[in-house]
Design an enzyme around this catalytic site. Sequence first.
Site, short mmCIF file in Angstrom:
data_model
loop_
_atom_site.label_atom_id
_atom_site.label_comp_id
_atom_site.label_asym_id
_atom_site.label_seq_id
_atom_site.Cartn_x
_atom_site.Cartn_y
_atom_site.Cartn_z
N ASN A 9 0.87 -1.27 0.10
CA ASN A 9 0.03 0.10 0.03
C ASN A 9 0.88 1.35 -0.17
O ASN A 9 1.42 1.51 1.00
CB ASN A 9 -0.96 -0.11 1.22
CG ASN A 9 -1.81 1.12 1.29
OD1 ASN A 9 -1.96 2.08 0.56
ND2 ASN A 9 -2.23 1.41 2.54
N LYS A 11 -0.03 4.21 -0.44
CA LYS A 11 -0.64 5.37 0.38
C LYS A 11 -0.24 6.88 -0.56
O LYS A 11 -0.16 6.57 -1.89
CB LYS A 11 -0.09 5.71 1.78
CG LYS A 11 -0.20 4.35 2.65
CD LYS A 11 0.02 4.70 4.04
CE LYS A 11 -0.47 3.29 4.84
NZ LYS A 11 -0.13 3.20 6.01
N HIS A 104 -9.58 1.10 5.07
CA HIS A 104 -8.10 1.46 5.98
C HIS A 104 -8.49 2.48 7.12
O HIS A 104 -9.23 3.40 6.87
CB HIS A 104 -7.59 1.88 4.90
CG HIS A 104 -5.90 1.92 5.38
ND1 HIS A 104 -5.30 3.11 6.14
CD2 HIS A 104 -4.89 1.08 5.19
CE1 HIS A 104 -4.21 2.68 6.57
NE2 HIS A 104 -3.80 1.52 5.87
N GLU A 106 -6.81 4.74 8.19
CA GLU A 106 -6.65 6.31 7.66
C GLU A 106 -7.61 6.84 6.91
O GLU A 106 -8.06 8.14 7.18
CB GLU A 106 -5.17 6.26 6.84
CG GLU A 106 -4.03 6.09 7.85
CD GLU A 106 -2.87 5.63 6.87
OE1 GLU A 106 -2.86 5.63 5.51
OE2 GLU A 106 -1.68 5.04 7.47
N GLU A 176 -5.26 -4.77 10.70
CA GLU A 176 -4.09 -3.96 10.80
C GLU A 176 -4.56 -2.89 12.28
O GLU A 176 -5.47 -1.73 12.44
CB GLU A 176 -4.11 -2.68 9.74
CG GLU A 176 -4.16 -3.23 8.48
CD GLU A 176 -3.45 -2.53 7.40
OE1 GLU A 176 -2.34 -2.55 6.85
OE2 GLU A 176 -4.02 -1.29 7.13
N GLY A 182 2.24 2.53 10.68
CA GLY A 182 3.36 3.55 10.63
C GLY A 182 4.03 4.05 11.70
O GLY A 182 4.63 5.02 11.90
N SER A 222 3.48 -1.92 10.22
CA SER A 222 4.91 -1.85 10.65
C SER A 222 5.52 -3.34 10.40
O SER A 222 6.32 -3.70 10.99
CB SER A 222 5.08 -1.49 12.11
OG SER A 222 4.79 0.05 12.23
P1 PGA Z 1 2.80 0.36 7.59
O1 PGA Z 1 1.37 0.58 6.91
O2 PGA Z 1 3.45 -0.89 6.99
O3 PGA Z 1 3.48 1.74 7.12
O4 PGA Z 1 2.54 0.18 9.17
C1 PGA Z 1 0.67 -0.43 7.08
C2 PGA Z 1 -0.94 -0.02 6.13
O5 PGA Z 1 -1.25 0.74 6.71
O6 PGA Z 1 -1.40 -0.82 5.37
#
Ligand code: PGA
Length: 260
Positions: A9, A11, A104, A106, A176, A182, A222
Amino acid sequence: MRKRIVAGNWKMNKTHREGVEMLAQFFKMLDFEISLLEDTGKQLPEIIVFPPFLLVADAAMLAQGWDVKVGAQNCSSEKEGAFTGEISANMLKAAKAGYVILGHSERRNYFHETNQIVAKKIDRAFESRLQVICCVGESLQQREVSKEFPTITHQLEECLFHLTKEQMKNVVIAYEPVWAIGTGKNATPEQAQEMHNYIRSVISGKFDKETSENISILYGGSCNPQNAKLIFSQPDVDGGLIGGASLNPKDFMEVIKAIL
Ligand code: PGA
């Protein structure tokens, strides 16, 4: 056997040019890995990349000939019409996307997407014959007061329980935990396994055992070349949704190799 999947992903990262360059580097590495895998009996997982909208069509074109699928990070909950700034599932399908990420955290947190909106988006995605990665995850506060299981149950119920068993075949779930996204703080392999197993039991309770056994459940948050192998070795973890580490082709390839 469930499908194993490693998805990247991106983003809101990479211009068109940067993204095309990154994909070219990645395909070169993939070519090398495929040659190493010959005669080992090992098989790559399904690989999916989720670039920004502007790159979806060209990424899908570049990915032709590689066993790599391309998806979008979001789609509209509406079919078409006067919705300024929105991208419909149908447009994504026409751009040769195969998947869309929905729900997601976010999107839920910064753009106030509720479970109801996620459910509507899933319906649009299916009308356009896209496969869906549906994300669920609890916040730190919810985990701190031991509310992670009811939170996930609620998300699964409201996002997915209106679907048929047949439609569930085109759903992948990504667990997640919001506190791990992140932040550099991943869930432990045990925490991931515990929740993935729980998610499977919820799916089995609503649909049936077969549906729950066949659905791929990815871990996200992460996940990186250092921790991926242990997380992926858990019996109910079928792969990963990778954010930060998917922006570096070498790291993304290492994460993919961690599932072999
Ligand atoms: P990250 O994001 O690996 O940067 O923690 C994962 C995600 O949001 O899909």
